[in-house]
Enzyme design. Structure first.
Site, PDB file in Angstrom:
ATOM      1  N   GLN A 195      -9.751   9.216  -5.283  1.00  0.00           N
ATOM      2  CA  GLN A 195      -9.424   9.904  -4.021  1.00  0.00           C
ATOM      3  C   GLN A 195     -10.561  10.780  -3.500  1.00  0.00           C
ATOM      4  O   GLN A 195     -10.801  10.861  -2.299  1.00  0.00           O
ATOM      5  CB  GLN A 195      -8.172  10.772  -4.240  1.00  0.00           C
TER       6      GLN A 195
ATOM      7  N   ASP B  71       2.209   3.176   2.987  1.00  0.00           N
ATOM      8  CA  ASP B  71       1.245   4.223   2.636  1.00  0.00           C
ATOM      9  C   ASP B  71       1.905   5.500   2.115  1.00  0.00           C
ATOM     10  O   ASP B  71       1.639   5.917   1.002  1.00  0.00           O
ATOM     11  CB  ASP B  71       0.324   4.531   3.829  1.00  0.00           C
TER      12      ASP B  71
ATOM     13  N   HIS C 173       0.845  -1.204   0.000  1.00  0.00           N
ATOM     14  CA  HIS C 173       0.000   0.000   0.000  1.00  0.00           C
ATOM     15  C   HIS C 173       0.874   1.245   0.000  1.00  0.00           C
ATOM     16  O   HIS C 173       1.534   1.558   0.998  1.00  0.00           O
ATOM     17  CB  HIS C 173      -0.915   0.016   1.228  1.00  0.00           C
TER      18      HIS C 173
ATOM     19  N   HIS D 280       1.489   5.402  -2.118  1.00  0.00           N
ATOM     20  CA  HIS D 280       0.999   6.460  -3.019  1.00  0.00           C
ATOM     21  C   HIS D 280       2.192   7.079  -3.732  1.00  0.00           C
ATOM     22  O   HIS D 280       2.772   8.060  -3.262  1.00  0.00           O
ATOM     23  CB  HIS D 280       0.209   7.519  -2.243  1.00  0.00           C
TER      24      HIS D 280
ATOM     25  N   GLU E  86     -11.178   4.214   7.014  1.00  0.00           N
ATOM     26  CA  GLU E  86      -9.986   4.860   7.592  1.00  0.00           C
ATOM     27  C   GLU E  86     -10.451   6.024   8.467  1.00  0.00           C
ATOM     28  O   GLU E  86     -10.235   7.199   8.164  1.00  0.00           O
ATOM     29  CB  GLU E  86      -9.033   5.340   6.491  1.00  0.00           C
TER      30      GLU E  86
ATOM     31  N   HIS F 194      -9.248   1.622   0.133  1.00  0.00           N
ATOM     32  CA  HIS F 194      -9.134   2.337   1.397  1.00  0.00           C
ATOM     33  C   HIS F 194     -10.500   2.167   2.055  1.00  0.00           C
ATOM     34  O   HIS F 194     -11.519   2.555   1.474  1.00  0.00           O
ATOM     35  CB  HIS F 194      -8.889   3.820   1.163  1.00  0.00           C
TER      36      HIS F 194
HETATM   37 FE   FE2 Z   1      -3.425   5.114   1.278  1.00  0.00          FE
END
Ligand code: FE2
Length: 429
Positions: A153, A310, A58, A60, A214, A211
């Site tokens: 997102q 992440d 995971h 970005h 969270e 995701h």
């Molecule tokens: Fe993430």
């Protein structure tokens, strides 16, 4: 028989020492003690611990190394991070995104991290992030397995063009379907987004990595929908729920019903310990919640649990160094995984388990597997995590692609040793 490479005198995760690993044509040909054979290159592991490469399930890559642009995240919350990322998106070009991502991959390789699943934001009608990371995936393929997740997102339904952009990104070659149900406007919209995204994945034969939940909200229960849809659509073993931080705060009775559903649905779990401990609990006074999902309970129920990193130096997190041993160490501490078996398992959570989540083929130190491995300055998995051990040598398809000198300090003290090797301190237990 002559090999391309033999790594001599390795210690493996199962505790076997004095093992030789022979490589031929990019694959491991033999793993046995006292191998008598020729090879074009010999590397003496010196009894050190040898592991398959680290895997980050995971990340970005489109945001990494952007810290400070256009400003810092003052509150430290997820929501300010998303707002800040929204400010940065129009400012950066595809070339900038690709250059930062490639630079991060250099760091990853130096850390023995040779497989990354990265989300890529599709909530930008130009899809320049997708274009950039598809090119990066092509360029790094010889040395790093990059898997891309189409990540809406700003919310599949909250952003009016997100669904169309997500479909375009998949058509362009993005590998996995992502989502962010807790960011939709209502719980119902979040649940609907999970259903729609799982249907898109099922129609296309793709994996899902969402995701999910969270938040610290004990009533955020999209993972329930994710597991239900995974089962309904026959996606068992192909769906991952990332973060699942709300499970930390959920009612225990509800969780006793939820975890068996997740196990039946074959949903994998991807906590991100560094980010979860940094971002969650921001609305609490004291006691302040830890914000990591129920790692031990999920693992013990038979679910695959893999730790992700992440973020590294981006709108959400200012630190990080592509070091999956740092991620494992944080997961170990926050999860209170302190028995020797639990500590050793934390290495699986950044190697074999994420490899399974990503569906990597030929992963492991065994005949027939890809000749990919890392020689660490450590005796075993626990010491590797304890020391965030130096990656002495990184090998990909039988070729040495990175090396770092051993960390040995010179001491100048009367009557004391002249040098300190941090790997000389482990007790015999
Ligand atoms: Fe993430």
């Amino acid at each position: 028989m002559s090999f391309d490479l033999i790594v001599k005198n390795a210690t493996l995760a199962d505790g076997r020492g004095g093992i030789d690993i022979a490589c031929k044509d990019g694959r491991i040909a033999a793993v046995e003690p006292g191998l008598e054979a020729e090879a074009a290159q010999m590397i003496d592991a010196g009894g050190q611990f040898v592991t398959p490469p680290f895997v980050d399930p995971h990340f970005h890559l489109d945001a990494t190394l952007s810290l400070g642009r256009p400003r810092m995240n003052v509150s430290g919350t997820l929501l300010e991070g998303i707002a800040l990322w929204g400010e940065l998106k129009p400012l950066q070009s595809a070339e900038e995104i690709a250059a930062r991502a490639l630079r991060y991959c250099d760091l990853a390789v130096s850390q023995g991290l040779l497989a990354v699943r990265s989300h890529v934001d599709v909530c930008d009608d130009s899809l320049k992030g997708v274009e950039a990371l598809l090119e990066v995936r092509r360029q790094v393929a010889p040395y790093l397995d990059l898997q891309l997740v189409a990540f809406p997102q700003d919310g599949l339904y909250r952003d009016p063009t997100a669904e169309a952009n997500l479909i375009r990104a998949l058509d362009m070659g993005v590998d996995v379907v992502g989502g962010i149900p807790h960011f939709e406007r209502t719980m119902a919209a979040g649940a609907a987004s999970v259903t729609r995204l799982c249907e898109i994945a099922a129609e296309r034969g793709l994996r899902v990595d969402m995701h999910c939940d969270e938040t610290d909200d004990p009533m955020s229960r999209h993972v329930e929908t994710l597991a239900f849809e995974a089962q309904r659509l026959g996606l068992q073993g192909r769906v991952a729920g990332s973060h699942l931080t709300s499970m930390h705060s959920m009612d225990n009775y509800y969780v006793s019903k939820l975890i068996p559903l997740m196990a039946e649905a074959g949903v994998a779990v991807v906590p991100n310990p560094l980010i979860n401990i940094m971002i969650q609990g921001r609305h609490d006074s004291y006691p302040r919640r830890r914000g990591m999902t129920r790692v031990r309970e999920l693992r013990d129920a038979g679910l695959t649990v893999a730790f992700g990193s992440d973020c590294v130096m981006d709108p959400w997190y200012s630190l990080g160094s592509a070091d999956m041993l740092e991620v494992a160490a944080m997961g170990l501490h926050v999860g209170q995984l302190s028995s020797r078996a639990d500590m050793a398992w934390c290495l699986d959570a950044v190697t074999a388990n994420p490899a399974a989540v990503m569906g990597l083929e030929g992963y492991g130190i065994a005949p027939g597997c890809n000749a990919d491995m890392v020689i660490l300055q450590a005796r075993d998995a626990i010491e590797a995590i304890r020391l965030k051990a130096t990656r002495l040598k990184v090998i990909r398809r039988g070729r040495l692609i990175a090396e770092t000198p051993a960390r040995i300090a010179r001491l100048d003290l009367d009557g004391r040793p002249g040098a300190v090797n941090p790997s000389d301190y482990a007790p015999d237990v």
